[in-house]
Enzyme design. Structure first.
Site, mmCIF file in Angstrom:
data_model
loop_
_atom_site.group_PDB
_atom_site.id
_atom_site.type_symbol
_atom_site.label_atom_id
_atom_site.label_comp_id
_atom_site.label_asym_id
_atom_site.label_seq_id
_atom_site.Cartn_x
_atom_site.Cartn_y
_atom_site.Cartn_z
ATOM 1 N N ASP A 30 68.647 98.445 91.240
ATOM 2 C CA ASP A 30 67.562 97.613 91.774
ATOM 3 C C ASP A 30 66.396 97.630 90.784
ATOM 4 O O ASP A 30 65.799 98.682 90.558
ATOM 5 C CB ASP A 30 67.146 98.192 93.136
ATOM 6 C CG ASP A 30 65.882 97.528 93.676
ATOM 7 O OD1 ASP A 30 65.600 96.380 93.278
ATOM 8 O OD2 ASP A 30 65.198 98.167 94.500
ATOM 9 N N ASP A 34 62.912 96.459 95.757
ATOM 10 C CA ASP A 34 63.050 96.008 97.152
ATOM 11 C C ASP A 34 64.196 96.716 97.877
ATOM 12 O O ASP A 34 64.514 96.389 99.027
ATOM 13 C CB ASP A 34 63.225 94.476 97.220
ATOM 14 C CG ASP A 34 64.546 94.007 96.623
ATOM 15 O OD1 ASP A 34 65.312 94.853 96.092
ATOM 16 O OD2 ASP A 34 64.832 92.791 96.671
ATOM 17 N N ASP A 38 70.145 94.099 91.943
ATOM 18 C CA ASP A 38 69.919 92.714 91.498
ATOM 19 C C ASP A 38 70.444 92.513 90.077
ATOM 20 O O ASP A 38 70.887 93.457 89.422
ATOM 21 C CB ASP A 38 68.426 92.353 91.604
ATOM 22 C CG ASP A 38 67.543 93.420 90.979
ATOM 23 O OD1 ASP A 38 67.869 93.855 89.863
ATOM 24 O OD2 ASP A 38 66.548 93.829 91.630
ATOM 25 N N ASP A 107 83.160 86.192 91.183
ATOM 26 C CA ASP A 107 83.950 86.217 92.402
ATOM 27 C C ASP A 107 83.961 84.796 92.970
ATOM 28 O O ASP A 107 82.914 84.162 93.086
ATOM 29 C CB ASP A 107 83.299 87.172 93.420
ATOM 30 C CG ASP A 107 84.314 87.972 94.205
ATOM 31 O OD1 ASP A 107 85.207 87.334 94.786
ATOM 32 O OD2 ASP A 107 84.204 89.194 94.249
ATOM 33 N N ASP A 215 88.924 85.477 95.886
ATOM 34 C CA ASP A 215 88.941 86.185 97.164
ATOM 35 C C ASP A 215 90.022 85.624 98.102
ATOM 36 O O ASP A 215 90.085 84.403 98.324
ATOM 37 C CB ASP A 215 87.558 85.999 97.807
ATOM 38 C CG ASP A 215 87.312 86.889 98.997
ATOM 39 O OD1 ASP A 215 87.166 88.109 98.786
ATOM 40 O OD2 ASP A 215 87.267 86.373 100.131
ATOM 41 N N GLU A 277 93.127 87.794 94.597
ATOM 42 C CA GLU A 277 93.222 88.824 95.637
ATOM 43 C C GLU A 277 94.200 88.315 96.690
ATOM 44 O O GLU A 277 93.975 87.246 97.277
ATOM 45 C CB GLU A 277 91.855 89.094 96.272
ATOM 46 C CG GLU A 277 91.905 90.341 97.148
ATOM 47 C CD GLU A 277 90.908 90.340 98.300
ATOM 48 O OE1 GLU A 277 90.609 91.418 98.811
ATOM 49 O OE2 GLU A 277 90.450 89.256 98.717
ATOM 50 N N HIS A 349 85.273 97.532 96.405
ATOM 51 C CA HIS A 349 84.214 97.572 97.412
ATOM 52 C C HIS A 349 84.769 97.575 98.844
ATOM 53 O O HIS A 349 83.995 97.677 99.792
ATOM 54 C CB HIS A 349 83.296 96.367 97.220
ATOM 55 C CG HIS A 349 84.009 95.072 97.426
ATOM 56 N ND1 HIS A 349 84.996 94.624 96.572
ATOM 57 C CD2 HIS A 349 83.919 94.142 98.403
ATOM 58 C CE1 HIS A 349 85.471 93.484 97.023
ATOM 59 N NE2 HIS A 349 84.833 93.159 98.127
ATOM 60 N N ASP A 350 86.085 97.433 98.998
ATOM 61 C CA ASP A 350 86.706 97.431 100.330
ATOM 62 C C ASP A 350 87.451 98.728 100.637
ATOM 63 O O ASP A 350 87.986 98.880 101.743
ATOM 64 C CB ASP A 350 87.715 96.279 100.450
ATOM 65 C CG ASP A 350 87.056 94.921 100.394
ATOM 66 O OD1 ASP A 350 85.887 94.803 100.811
ATOM 67 O OD2 ASP A 350 87.706 93.963 99.911
HETATM 68 C C1 NOJ Z 1 87.976 90.193 100.663
HETATM 69 C C2 NOJ Z 1 86.728 90.819 100.122
HETATM 70 O O1 NOJ Z 1 87.069 91.739 99.116
HETATM 71 C C3 NOJ Z 1 86.016 91.446 101.284
HETATM 72 O O2 NOJ Z 1 84.936 92.249 100.891
HETATM 73 C C4 NOJ Z 1 85.582 90.364 102.211
HETATM 74 O O3 NOJ Z 1 85.036 90.933 103.379
HETATM 75 C C5 NOJ Z 1 86.729 89.441 102.609
HETATM 76 N N1 NOJ Z 1 87.604 89.123 101.522
HETATM 77 C C6 NOJ Z 1 86.197 88.151 103.147
HETATM 78 O O4 NOJ Z 1 85.651 87.399 102.097
#
Ligand code: NOJ
Length: 586
Positions: A30, A34, A38, A107, A215, A277, A349-350
């Site tokens: 950041d 904030d 960013d 992305d 995605d 993905e 990130h998932d």
């Molecule tokens: C896959 C993404 O990696 C995830 O973070 C997202 O919640 C879903 N697709 C919906 O876009």
């Protein structure tokens, strides 16, 4: 079928020897206090990435967004989310990336938009709006009552709990959202939708980006072969069913991907990185997606290996079964050995943090993080490093739902508890699997909020940042960071790592992960001990190690060839019979 002209030279594209680093902008750095990461924050830390040696940055979404799903709900595809910066900041970032010899991949989230995207605002405004058919609008099912449970056009469950249909009383119809209700699915059957998406892609390529991570792109073709969208199978007497078979790798998906190639990439002179993905993808479909002759995409993110510790749902966590993990990795290596290409990842990130999930984030945090990196990066495919993975960042150990921010975890908690589940039990699942584990601030140093922000962070930093942070590791040649650096250098220097054939060894061994990579008479042997116990290297499947020089290991101290592996020890050996020099990995 002959290769499209722009695909001549398939086999030696730049991305085959590349390593990709994923930045989750909200949590990276950041610059303006904030509390939210960013673009200027990323630009300020490019030397960290260049120092690691990575080739490509994949940027999670930075477009304007209501942030219902942290940017995966886009309301404008041609601008930057104001909390992340401006297009001018983006251009500066891109220049900084290119000046350092790296590439930048965006992305691309086009299975759905935000419900605040002007396309959807128009679409929802009336039943005869010209954009009505850009999304999936359906009346209540026969016999169902509009807006009441059971009235939904199909019984599909959304990925984020509850039905995948939202009733809109303005026009008395439902719209489809496989994710949150603020993420309506685009209707790819409509050629205008496809054209609009291709135009967006072209706009970013013209701006200078080097490709896209797409995605859930294998969900864009919904199955209409029966005329109407079919119900899914519901388990255990539940009302909601699994719609995935009706939208995963659907009937027209390869046609759409071929069209995207033709319309967007084929007319351009460069080789871009296109990674799809693809949750639930089969190996057969993966071959189709990544066959260079078909030109759809370059590689896919498959999910089999990161679902290996799931029970009936992802929240029912099972201990790692190493034999099953190896079988899965091996299956994918073999499936794409001659046609297509794998992407290799543990973290994103998932996913929860791999050192906590498949490693040992206590006493052997450093060793197990290095082992996991070694095993992954020596497979055949393009490795991905998720921010903080190179520092062995770990899961947080969440104890209260108040600590969480992710819509998936929050929705799951609310639904499960409302259905009578024990909140402690629900938290146990979230603690192990929740996506916020991956989304805590990047740990730059030991200061307050890990050096991520001077303000108040949108999500708390992992308290372990006082010990686990970049400042400490960049100066320490024995750190996890430097181990990643060596692995990346090895891939750049040694064609066996990029092109060598893969053979899994000792597949039934419960603690040993062993494989070879071979190319033109050179063999690399990887042996890794997924346990705290010493492990003798006397398995019949292993080649004779007596004279094999060590290319890379994860322990500081010298190792005598052939001695037992220490806890979480990994070694990369080069077969002595090859006669080749050991490549420099320093
Ligand atoms: C896959 C993404 O990696 C995830 O973070 C997202 O919640 C879903 N697709 C919906 O876009």
């Amino acid at each position: 079928m002959s290769a499209p002209a722009d695909l001549a030279g398939a086999g030696d594209e730049w991305w085959r020897s590349a390593v990709v680093y994923q930045v989750y902008p909200r949590s990276f750095a950041d610059s303006d206090g904030d509390g939210i990461g960013d673009l200027n924050g990323i630009t300020g830390h490019l030397d960290h990435l260049a120092g690691l040696g990575i080739d490509v940055i994949w940027l999670s979404p930075v477009y304007p967004s209501p942030q219902d799903d942290n940017g995966y709900d886009i309301s404008d595809y041609r601008d930057i989310e104001p909390t992340f910066g401006t297009l001018a900041d983006f251009d500066r970032l891109l220049t900084g990336v290119h000046e350092r010899g790296m590439k930048l991949v965006m992305d691309l989230v086009v299975n759905h938009t935000s419900d605040e995207h002007p396309w959807f605002v128009e679409s929802r405004s009336s039943g005869d709006n010209p954009k009505r058919d850009w999304y999936w609008w359906r009346p209540p099912r026969d016999g169902g009552v509009a807006g009441r449970s059971g009235g939904e056009p199909t019984n599909w469950e959304s990925f984020f709990s509850g039905p995948a249909w939202e009733y809109d009383d303005q026009t008395g119809e439902y719209y489809l959202h496989l994710f949150t209700r603020k993420q309506p699915d685009l209707n790819w059957e409509n050629p205008q939708v496809r054209r609009a998406v291709y135009d967006v892609m072209t706009w970013w390529l013209d701006r200078g980006v080097d490709g896209f991570r797409m995605d859930v792109i294998n969900m864009i073709s919904k199955d209409l072969r029966a005329g109407a969208l079919p119900d899914g199978i519901a388990r255990d007497g539940r009302v909601l069913g699994d719609g995935a078979p009706h939208y995963t790798d659907g009937p027209r998906v390869h046609e759409f991907m071929a069209e995207m190639h033709r319309e967007v990439f084929a007319p351009r002179g460069s080789t871009y990185l296109r990674v799809a993905e693809t949750p639930g993808v089969t190996t057969d479909h993966a071959v189709l997606y990544t066959d260079p002759e078909r030109g759809e995409v370059d590689m896919v993110f498959q999910f089999e290996h990161v679902n290996i510790d799931h029970g009936v749902t992802k929240w029912d966590v099972a201990p790692l079964d190493l034999v099953a993990l190896k079988a899965s990795m091996d299956r994918w290596q073999r499936a794409l050995a001659t046609t297509g290409w794998n992407s290799l990842y543990w973290d994103n990130h998932d996913q929860p943090r791999v050192v906590s999930r498949f490693g040992d984030d206590g006493r052997f945090r450093v060793e197990s993080a290095k082992l996991l990196a070694t095993v992954l990066h020596l497979h055949r495919g393009t490795p991905y490093v998720y921010q903080g993975e190179e520092l062995a960042m770990a899961n947080v150990g969440y104890t209260s739902i108040d600590q969480l921010r992710d819509v998936e975890s929050l929705n799951f908690f609310a639904h499960a508890v409302a259905e009578g589940a024990d909140p402690e039990q629900v938290m146990a699942g979230i603690r192990a699997m929740g996506r916020d584990n991956a989304r805590t601030p990047m740990q730059w140093d030991a200061s307050q909020h890990a050096g991520f922000t001077t303000g108040s962070p949108w999500i708390e930093a992992n308290p372990d940042h006082v010990e686990v942070n970049a400042a400490a590791q960049v100066d320490d040649p024995a750190s996890v960071y430097h181990h990643y650096r060596r692995l990346i250098a090895l891939r750049h220097d040694d064609p066996v790592v990029v092109h060598g054939d893969f053979t899994m060894l000792a597949p039934e061994h419960p603690a040993l992960y062993a494989f070879t990579r071979t190319l033109e008479g050179v063999t690399l042997l990887v042996v890794a001990n997924f346990s705290r116990a010493e492990l003798a290297l006397d398995h019949a499947d292993l080649p004779d190690l007596a004279d094999a020089p060590l290319v890379l290991g994860n322990y500081d101290s010298e190792v005598e060839p052939g001695t037992a592996l220490r806890p979480w020890e990994a070694r990369v050996l080069r077969s002595a019979s090859s006669g080749s020099a050991v490549p420099s990995a320093s």
